[in-house]
Design a protein around this motif. Structure first.
Motif, PDB file in Angstrom:
ATOM      1  N   ILE A 103    -105.650  -7.129 -13.188  1.00 58.60           N
ATOM      2  CA  ILE A 103    -106.648  -8.230 -12.707  1.00 58.60           C
ATOM      3  C   ILE A 103    -107.656  -8.628 -13.541  1.00 58.60           C
ATOM      4  O   ILE A 103    -108.073  -9.719 -13.747  1.00 58.60           O
ATOM      5  CB  ILE A 103    -107.134  -7.364 -11.591  1.00 58.60           C
ATOM      6  N   LEU A 104    -108.099  -7.555 -14.602  1.00 54.20           N
ATOM      7  CA  LEU A 104    -108.908  -7.905 -15.759  1.00 54.20           C
ATOM      8  C   LEU A 104    -108.149  -8.915 -16.670  1.00 54.20           C
ATOM      9  O   LEU A 104    -108.977  -9.742 -16.924  1.00 54.20           O
ATOM     10  CB  LEU A 104    -109.443  -6.467 -16.213  1.00 54.20           C
ATOM     11  N   GLY A 105    -107.026  -8.745 -16.872  1.00 49.42           N
ATOM     12  CA  GLY A 105    -106.501  -9.668 -17.984  1.00 49.42           C
ATOM     13  C   GLY A 105    -106.144 -11.039 -17.364  1.00 49.42           C
ATOM     14  O   GLY A 105    -106.395 -12.061 -17.723  1.00 49.42           O
ATOM     15  N   GLY A 106    -105.939 -11.078 -15.831  1.00 46.77           N
ATOM     16  CA  GLY A 106    -106.064 -12.205 -15.195  1.00 46.77           C
ATOM     17  C   GLY A 106    -107.288 -12.953 -15.072  1.00 46.77           C
ATOM     18  O   GLY A 106    -107.356 -14.019 -15.370  1.00 46.77           O
ATOM     19  N   LEU A 107    -108.326 -12.061 -15.078  1.00 46.71           N
ATOM     20  CA  LEU A 107    -109.707 -12.692 -15.013  1.00 46.71           C
ATOM     21  C   LEU A 107    -110.076 -13.386 -16.584  1.00 46.71           C
ATOM     22  O   LEU A 107    -110.675 -14.372 -16.491  1.00 46.71           O
ATOM     23  CB  LEU A 107    -110.659 -11.682 -14.834  1.00 46.71           C
ATOM     24  N   ALA A 108    -109.533 -12.411 -17.422  1.00 45.83           N
ATOM     25  CA  ALA A 108    -109.725 -12.901 -18.825  1.00 45.83           C
ATOM     26  C   ALA A 108    -109.022 -14.383 -19.014  1.00 45.83           C
ATOM     27  O   ALA A 108    -109.550 -15.395 -19.451  1.00 45.83           O
ATOM     28  CB  ALA A 108    -109.271 -12.146 -19.881  1.00 45.83           C
ATOM     29  N   PHE A 109    -107.937 -14.805 -18.716  1.00 48.40           N
ATOM     30  CA  PHE A 109    -107.026 -15.749 -18.737  1.00 48.40           C
ATOM     31  C   PHE A 109    -107.726 -16.708 -17.786  1.00 48.40           C
ATOM     32  O   PHE A 109    -108.034 -17.979 -18.337  1.00 48.40           O
ATOM     33  CB  PHE A 109    -105.748 -15.844 -17.931  1.00 48.40           C
TER      34      PHE A 109
END
Length: 109
Positions: free
Chosen positions: A88-94
Motif C-alpha cells: 500500500i505504501l508503494g502504491g501510495l508512492a506511485f
C-alpha cells in the motif's frame, strides 16, 4: 457543525468498508468508487456559491482518476513481493508520482 457531519460520513464509509471486508473481497474494493470524498469536497466548494470554482473542483477530481488507477496497479503488482502494508505504501508512492506529474507537468510543457 458542517465539519462534524462530513467526519461522520467519512467514518461511516470507512466502517462499511471494514464490515464488508469480513464478508468478501469484491465489495470493499468497489465501495471506494462511491464518490464520498468528492461529494464532501463539492459540497464545500458549492457552498461558496461560485459555479466556476465548482467546475474547477470537478475537473481537478477528474484529473486524479489516472493516479488512482496507478495506485491500484502498483498495489496489485507489489503484493506478490511485499507485505500488504508495504504494498500500500508503494502504491501510495506511485500515486504521488502520478499526481505530481498530472498537476505539475502542464506547467513545464
Amino acid at each position: 457543525m458542517d465539519i462534524v457531519w462530513k467526519g461522520v460520513l467519512g467514518g461511516l464509509v470507512t466502517a462499511l468498508i471494514v464490515w464488508l471486508s469480513k464478508r468478501g473481497n469484491v465489495l470493499p474494493g468497489i465501495l471506494p468508487l462511491a464518490p464520498t470524498f468528492a461529494i464532501i469536497a463539492l459540497l464545500a466548494v458549492g457552498a461558496k456559491g461560485d459555479a466556476g470554482g465548482f467546475k474547477t473542483a470537478c475537473l481537478a477530481g477528474l484529473k486524479t482518476i489516472p493516479a488512482y488507477v496507478i495506485f491500484l496497479v502498483g498495489c496489485y503488482f507489489l503484493i506478490d513481493r511485499l507485505d500488504y502494508r508495504v504494498a500500500i505504501l508503494g502504491g501510495l508512492a506511485f500515486w504521488l508520482v502520478a499526481a505530481l506529474a498530472i498537476f505539475l507537468a502542464p506547467k513545464f510543457i
